[in-house]
Scaffold this motif. Structure first.
Motif, PDB file in Angstrom:
ATOM      1  N   VAL A   9       0.772  -1.150  -0.126  1.00 46.47           N
ATOM      2  CA  VAL A   9       0.103  -0.020   0.075  1.00 46.47           C
ATOM      3  C   VAL A   9       0.866   1.173   0.123  1.00 46.47           C
ATOM      4  O   VAL A   9       0.652   2.241  -0.648  1.00 46.47           O
ATOM      5  CB  VAL A   9      -1.008  -0.127   1.062  1.00 46.47           C
ATOM      6  CG1 VAL A   9      -0.261   0.067   2.487  1.00 46.47           C
ATOM      7  CG2 VAL A   9      -2.261   0.988   1.007  1.00 46.47           C
ATOM      8  N   TYR A 259      -5.188   6.336 -11.755  1.00 51.05           N
ATOM      9  CA  TYR A 259      -6.473   5.760 -10.911  1.00 51.05           C
ATOM     10  C   TYR A 259      -7.651   6.502 -11.169  1.00 51.05           C
ATOM     11  O   TYR A 259      -8.559   5.820 -11.620  1.00 51.05           O
ATOM     12  CB  TYR A 259      -5.784   5.818  -9.325  1.00 51.05           C
ATOM     13  CG  TYR A 259      -5.041   4.740  -8.994  1.00 51.05           C
ATOM     14  CD1 TYR A 259      -4.890   3.607  -9.346  1.00 51.05           C
ATOM     15  CD2 TYR A 259      -4.355   5.103  -7.637  1.00 51.05           C
ATOM     16  CE1 TYR A 259      -4.151   2.813  -8.778  1.00 51.05           C
ATOM     17  CE2 TYR A 259      -3.730   4.225  -7.029  1.00 51.05           C
ATOM     18  CZ  TYR A 259      -3.478   2.901  -7.696  1.00 51.05           C
ATOM     19  OH  TYR A 259      -2.772   2.061  -6.977  1.00 51.05           O
ATOM     20  N   TYR A 284      -2.658   9.602  -0.022  1.00 52.51           N
ATOM     21  CA  TYR A 284      -3.324   8.449  -0.242  1.00 52.51           C
ATOM     22  C   TYR A 284      -4.306   8.528  -1.499  1.00 52.51           C
ATOM     23  O   TYR A 284      -4.646   9.481  -1.936  1.00 52.51           O
ATOM     24  CB  TYR A 284      -4.274   8.239   0.920  1.00 52.51           C
ATOM     25  CG  TYR A 284      -3.542   8.230   2.167  1.00 52.51           C
ATOM     26  CD1 TYR A 284      -2.865   7.152   2.843  1.00 52.51           C
ATOM     27  CD2 TYR A 284      -3.197   9.743   3.026  1.00 52.51           C
ATOM     28  CE1 TYR A 284      -2.269   7.411   3.936  1.00 52.51           C
ATOM     29  CE2 TYR A 284      -2.316   9.515   4.110  1.00 52.51           C
ATOM     30  CZ  TYR A 284      -1.932   8.442   4.436  1.00 52.51           C
ATOM     31  OH  TYR A 284      -1.179   8.394   5.778  1.00 52.51           O
ATOM     32  N   TYR A 302     -11.199  -6.174  -0.702  1.00 55.09           N
ATOM     33  CA  TYR A 302     -10.074  -6.297  -0.376  1.00 55.09           C
ATOM     34  C   TYR A 302      -9.233  -7.264   0.187  1.00 55.09           C
ATOM     35  O   TYR A 302      -8.195  -7.478  -0.221  1.00 55.09           O
ATOM     36  CB  TYR A 302     -10.452  -5.450   1.447  1.00 55.09           C
ATOM     37  CG  TYR A 302      -9.336  -5.479   2.481  1.00 55.09           C
ATOM     38  CD1 TYR A 302      -8.179  -4.437   2.190  1.00 55.09           C
ATOM     39  CD2 TYR A 302      -9.182  -6.340   3.418  1.00 55.09           C
ATOM     40  CE1 TYR A 302      -7.161  -4.312   3.221  1.00 55.09           C
ATOM     41  CE2 TYR A 302      -8.207  -6.503   4.255  1.00 55.09           C
ATOM     42  CZ  TYR A 302      -7.213  -5.353   4.107  1.00 55.09           C
ATOM     43  OH  TYR A 302      -6.047  -5.403   5.003  1.00 55.09           O
ATOM     44  N   MET A 305      -8.033  -8.300  -3.377  1.00 57.91           N
ATOM     45  CA  MET A 305      -6.750  -7.821  -3.589  1.00 57.91           C
ATOM     46  C   MET A 305      -5.575  -8.350  -3.122  1.00 57.91           C
ATOM     47  O   MET A 305      -4.542  -8.675  -3.638  1.00 57.91           O
ATOM     48  CB  MET A 305      -6.795  -6.245  -3.240  1.00 57.91           C
ATOM     49  CG  MET A 305      -7.710  -5.407  -4.244  1.00 57.91           C
ATOM     50  SD  MET A 305      -8.153  -3.883  -3.411  1.00 57.91           S
ATOM     51  CE  MET A 305      -6.776  -3.053  -3.266  1.00 57.91           C
ATOM     52  N   GLY A 312      -4.126  -3.322  -0.032  1.00 54.35           N
ATOM     53  CA  GLY A 312      -4.858  -2.066   0.204  1.00 54.35           C
ATOM     54  C   GLY A 312      -4.871  -1.675   1.712  1.00 54.35           C
ATOM     55  O   GLY A 312      -4.351  -2.576   2.411  1.00 54.35           O
ATOM     56  N   ARG A 313      -5.566  -0.872   2.162  1.00 54.87           N
ATOM     57  CA  ARG A 313      -5.525  -0.487   3.635  1.00 54.87           C
ATOM     58  C   ARG A 313      -7.038  -0.134   3.783  1.00 54.87           C
ATOM     59  O   ARG A 313      -7.395   0.904   3.129  1.00 54.87           O
ATOM     60  CB  ARG A 313      -4.576   0.388   3.933  1.00 54.87           C
ATOM     61  CG  ARG A 313      -4.640   0.338   5.511  1.00 54.87           C
ATOM     62  CD  ARG A 313      -3.240   1.328   5.805  1.00 54.87           C
ATOM     63  NE  ARG A 313      -3.303   1.359   7.225  1.00 54.87           N
ATOM     64  CZ  ARG A 313      -2.610   2.584   7.772  1.00 54.87           C
ATOM     65  NH1 ARG A 313      -1.613   3.225   7.166  1.00 54.87           N
ATOM     66  NH2 ARG A 313      -2.674   2.615   9.130  1.00 54.87           N
ATOM     67  N   ILE A 348     -11.207   1.761   1.041  1.00 55.03           N
ATOM     68  CA  ILE A 348     -10.067   0.953   0.970  1.00 55.03           C
ATOM     69  C   ILE A 348      -9.085   2.110   0.332  1.00 55.03           C
ATOM     70  O   ILE A 348      -9.495   2.864  -0.762  1.00 55.03           O
ATOM     71  CB  ILE A 348     -10.125  -0.157  -0.250  1.00 55.03           C
ATOM     72  CG1 ILE A 348     -10.950  -1.221   0.062  1.00 55.03           C
ATOM     73  CG2 ILE A 348      -8.730  -0.639  -0.252  1.00 55.03           C
ATOM     74  CD1 ILE A 348     -11.291  -2.331  -0.646  1.00 55.03           C
ATOM     75  N   CYS A 349      -7.966   2.321   0.995  1.00 55.37           N
ATOM     76  CA  CYS A 349      -6.961   3.205   0.160  1.00 55.37           C
ATOM     77  C   CYS A 349      -6.005   2.292  -0.518  1.00 55.37           C
ATOM     78  O   CYS A 349      -5.672   1.163  -0.288  1.00 55.37           O
ATOM     79  CB  CYS A 349      -6.107   3.611   1.191  1.00 55.37           C
ATOM     80  SG  CYS A 349      -6.936   5.159   2.252  1.00 55.37           S
ATOM     81  N   LEU A 350      -6.002   2.680  -1.872  1.00 59.84           N
ATOM     82  CA  LEU A 350      -5.179   1.936  -2.932  1.00 59.84           C
ATOM     83  C   LEU A 350      -3.841   2.026  -2.673  1.00 59.84           C
ATOM     84  O   LEU A 350      -3.567   2.920  -2.075  1.00 59.84           O
ATOM     85  CB  LEU A 350      -5.537   2.443  -4.288  1.00 59.84           C
ATOM     86  CG  LEU A 350      -7.081   2.049  -4.766  1.00 59.84           C
ATOM     87  CD1 LEU A 350      -7.376   2.374  -6.086  1.00 59.84           C
ATOM     88  CD2 LEU A 350      -7.573   0.664  -4.469  1.00 59.84           C
ATOM     89  N   VAL A 364      -3.484  -3.449 -10.304  1.00 62.83           N
ATOM     90  CA  VAL A 364      -4.597  -2.824  -9.237  1.00 62.83           C
ATOM     91  C   VAL A 364      -5.718  -2.563  -9.998  1.00 62.83           C
ATOM     92  O   VAL A 364      -6.819  -2.991  -9.631  1.00 62.83           O
ATOM     93  CB  VAL A 364      -4.034  -1.473  -8.813  1.00 62.83           C
ATOM     94  CG1 VAL A 364      -5.210  -1.168  -7.669  1.00 62.83           C
ATOM     95  CG2 VAL A 364      -2.697  -2.074  -7.884  1.00 62.83           C
TER      96      VAL A 364
END
Ligand SMILES: Cc1ncc(COP(=O)(O)O)c(C=O)c1O
Length: 371
Positions: A9, A259, A284, A302, A305, A312-313, A348-350, A364
């Motif tokens: 991440v 993105y 982020y 999530y 992934m 991710g986070r 979700i943070c990519l 991604v």
């Protein structure tokens, strides 16, 4: 899971050893490792200039400046804050023996919703601690108007907002104080580190005492301060990284553009809109998954992934107000925080860092868009 082909991440901005090791040699020669040493002073000067702020004090992480800011301003009673943040924001209030009061956030920015602040003010309220979440600037003007009307201090948790500008002007001089985190996962890092920005020399002096046990001289202690001094090795490392930060932000921007381009119209995926007046640092890249429209839950995406070695986070999940220490507060009632609750459940943070290749980005995006 094998680390090969893993997309993390984040990935730290590291200076080259060629530039860092001569500085280490110099520190060894000087034999002065901490306590306002040469590199500490140099980094404070360099950051003040780079960020366009006058008074900045370095800290050993980004949590202690929050704790120290509240102490420096002698905040008492209740502090209004955002539940959609990293837990350190609220912990800093708790560590000062104060009561956090959670107010819901704006769905368009993730930041404290100024329209909801006034109804949370009581006779015990003395401060507001908003967060520029993901580096999205808060509605600084609206918050300041409320603070001025009620005589409240404003301390911004700007941990994510390194060098973020609005109308070409730093946002780090907003309110009474702003804090920064230089943790390894942040856009700009000193491995662990942080800073507190204030408005005048007298306050900086008090902050510098407080981060050194309250010592105001060899034999004078003015307050029960803490030890939060940045050491020389990390200050030197920070000077090296400052040379590379512009390039790193530029590389992050390229990732964000790709993105955004690909996900803008993806059904069930919501992104924050960019404000053309803001110069972002692209710390982020959060996406918000609407299970019904996307057809898959946030957690399922999530996990998928993760299964493809893409980390991710869920940042920020769970909401701070749901943690055991805080959930008994009346402001923690989920009915008081519907927007923040939904964001925490959808986010979700990519992967986002300067080292992502086109191939990584493609991997991604393909996974998110394929379903
Ligand atoms: C919003 C926010 N505030 C405070 C902190 C604390 O910073 P540090 O980890 O440097 O102590 C963080 C770190 O992740 C953060 O994201």
């Amino acid at each position: 899971m094998s680390k090969k082909n893993q997309i993390t991440v984040t990935s730290p901005l590291l200076p080259s050893l060629e530039e860092f090791t001569p500085m280490l040699q110099d520190i060894w020669d000087r034999k002065w490792l901490t306590n306002n040493g040469f590199y500490h002073q140099e980094l404070e000067k360099a950051l003040a200039e780079y960020l366009g702020v006058e008074f900045i004090s370095l800290f050993t992480n980004g949590t202690l400046p929050l704790i120290t800011a509240l102490q420096a301003m002698r905040i008492t009673g209740e502090v209004i804050t955002a539940p959609y943040s990293f837990v350190a924001t609220t912990h800093s209030i708790w560590w000062n023996g104060l009561t956090p009061v959670f107010v819901d956030v704006d769905p368009n920015s993730g930041n404290l919703d100024p329209k909801k602040i006034e109804e949370a003010i009581t006779p015990k309220t003395t401060a507001i601690m908003p967060v520029h979440v993901y580096g999205n600037p808060c509605d600084i003007q609206a918050i300041q108007e409320i603070a001025d009307r009620y005589g409240l201090a404003v301390i911004y948790d700007a941990a994510h907002a390194f060098n973020v500008k609005q109308n070409n002007k730093t946002i780090l001089d907003s309110g009474d104080m702003s804090t920064l985190s230089f943790h390894a996962t942040k856009t700009y890092n000193t491995i662990e580190g942080g800073a507190l920005i204030c408005k005048d020399a007298r306050t900086k002096k008090r902050i510098d005492y407080l981060k050194n046990f309250g010592f105001a001289g060899e034999t004078t202690v003015v307050a029960p301060g803490i030890n939060s001094k940045m050491d020389e090795v990390r200050a030197a490392y920070g000077l090296c990284n400052l040379k590379h930060i512009d390039a790193a932000i530029e590389a992050r921007k390229k990732v964000a553009i790709k993105y955004r381009e690909a996900l803008r119209n993806a059904p069930g995926i919501k992104l924050f809109n960019e404000n053309p007046d803001v110069t972002y640092n692209y710390s982020y890249f959060p996406i918000f998954v609407n299970e019904k429209e996307y057809g898959t839950s946030r957690d399922a995406l999530y996990e998928k992934m993760k299964g493809h070695n893409i980390l991710g986070r869920r940042y920020f999940y769970p909401l701070i107000s749901t943690f055991g220490v805080y959930r008994g507060l009346s402001s923690s009632n989920p009915a008081n925080l519907p927007v923040a609750t939904k964001m925490a459940n959808d986010v979700i943070c990519l992967p986002m860092h300067a080292g992502l290749s086109d191939n990584d980005i493609e991997r991604v995006l393909t996974l998110i868009l394929k379903k």
